[in-house]
Design an enzyme around this catalytic site. Structure first.
Site, PDB file in Angstrom:
ATOM      1  CE1 TYR A 147      47.571  30.874  36.872  1.00  0.00           C
ATOM      2  CE2 TYR A 147      47.449  30.874  34.476  1.00  0.00           C
ATOM      3  CZ  TYR A 147      47.002  31.331  35.695  1.00  0.00           C
ATOM      4  OH  TYR A 147      45.988  32.255  35.743  1.00  0.00           O
TER       5      TYR A 147
ATOM      6  NE  ARG B  40      41.495  32.736  34.017  1.00  0.00           N
ATOM      7  CZ  ARG B  40      41.061  32.096  32.931  1.00  0.00           C
ATOM      8  NH1 ARG B  40      40.034  31.286  33.020  1.00  0.00           N
ATOM      9  NH2 ARG B  40      41.656  32.266  31.766  1.00  0.00           N
TER      10      ARG B  40
END
Length: 372
Positions: A355, A323
């Site tokens: 991220y 993921r």
């Protein structure tokens, strides 16, 4: 006539209903021998919940009360009436109360509650009268968790701080529920500081590593397909595990998933590429699970690690890293953070921004790679 146990409500002051159990026919009290029909649980429902949080509290209280009702039915059928000797407010056991809350949980959240319970039992010896709960005890348990040995990792390794933070948050949640249900006179959860979390490195695969891994045989092809599917779609293991064919849909040659996230309960519509759809195989009955036979286990994790090592990848890759891989590859290819957040099904953009930090670090390393 066998005694039946019913869950009932009684109106009390403060716009609340008190929950109690009704035994019919009555059962004999173990001390007095007199027939007894009621057991008040010390649990309360708000008559008019004002927000989703209060509605959720009502729901969890009802689930807890129903768990107790079912337990009482079994005890009565076994001829055990010892529970009538328990003075709910004075002598109730917090470890048992914690277990009752645990029974209302599901999935990964339940696993966290279960591990938290093991630490609570180890610290208390398996018993803790609610009357002995105070801020000093809570702080001592907090310090114990910070320095405790891990029960899931390597032998004699210390528990990770972020894990300790999660387990102590479960303990604080139980304290808060005990207060709201009238078992505690003060809200100890508000008087005790939580355990601070630390930012962890989010491991992910580069596009080259992902291609190598996709070309590497795995002893469990079902796991390989699920992992690559996660890297191409961003789905969590819990959502891949329960995915059914009715949730895999198409329109005008485009494929997408129409599913409910297990973690957030939100309904999502997620476009998926043809490469991901190819991994699913032949379509089956609507209620059939797409990845039938996939289940989380220690042996599955071992197969995953062996597969990664076989591909000569030395990173510590878990299933959730696929993921992470999806998110970082999307950002590195220029997909804006708002779109990535929507694809991941995040409630808050701040979750996705982690991220972005990973990509910033990757860019810094790339910039530092050229030295004169």
């Amino acid at each position: 006539m066998a005694t039946r146990v019913k869950l009932r409500q009684r109106v009390i002051s403060g716009e609340r209903h008190s929950l109690y159990l009704d035994f019919y026919p009555p059962i004999p009290h173990p001390e007095t021998g007199k027939p007894t029909r009621r057991e008040f649980l010390g649990l309360y429902l708000l008559d008019k919940p004002k927000n989703p949080l209060e509605k959720q509290e009502n729901k969890e209280t009802l689930q807890l009360a129903e768990t107790i009702r079912a337990k009482r039915q079994i005890e009565i059928q076994a001829g055990d009436f010892g529970f009538l000797n328990v003075k709910v407010k004075e002598d109730a056991d917090f470890v048992q109360f914690f277990k009752q809350i645990l029974e209302t949980k599901t999935g990964g959240n339940k696993r966290s509650w279960q591990v938290a319970l093991t630490y609570l039992e180890a610290f208390t010896g398996g018993k803790l009268p609610i009357s002995e709960l105070n801020a000093n005890f809570c702080n001592e348990f907090r310090e114990y968790l910070i320095t405790a040995k891990s029960r899931r990792g390597l032998q004699n390794s210390q528990i990770a701080q972020n894990s300790a933070r999660v387990y102590f948050s479960k303990f604080k949640t139980a304290l808060n529920q005990a207060f709201k249900k009238g078992l505690l006179e003060v809200d100890l959860s508000a008087r005790v500081d939580g355990i601070a979390g630390i930012e962890t490195q989010r491991e992910y695969l580069t596009i080259e590593e992902l291609r190598i891994l996709a070309a590497t045989p795995c002893s469990k092809p079902l796991l390989k397909n699920a992992a690559i599917f996660s890297a191409l779609t961003g789905l969590r293991f819990s959502d891949i595990e329960k995915l059914t064919w009715s949730e895999v849909q198409s329109s005008e040659g485009e494929y997408f998933l129409h599913y409910r996230q297990k973690k957030t309960k939100n309904v999502e519509v997620l476009p998926i590429p043809w490469a991901a759809y190819e991994l699913l195989g032949d379509r089956k009955e609507p209620t059939t699970r797409v990845f039938g036979g996939l289940a989380y286990s220690a042996s599955l994790n071992l197969v995953l690690k062996q597969w990664v090592l076989k591909a000569a990848i030395t990173k510590n890759i878990t299933f959730h890293c696929f993921r992470h891989t999806f998110a970082t590859l999307q950002l590195s290819n220029g997909t804006d953070i708002y779109t990535v957040s929507a694809l991941l099904g995040h409630k808050n953009l701040s979750t996705t921004q982690i991220y972005a930090k990973v990509m910033d670090n990757a860019k810094r390393k790339a910039a530092d790679a050229i030295k004169l």
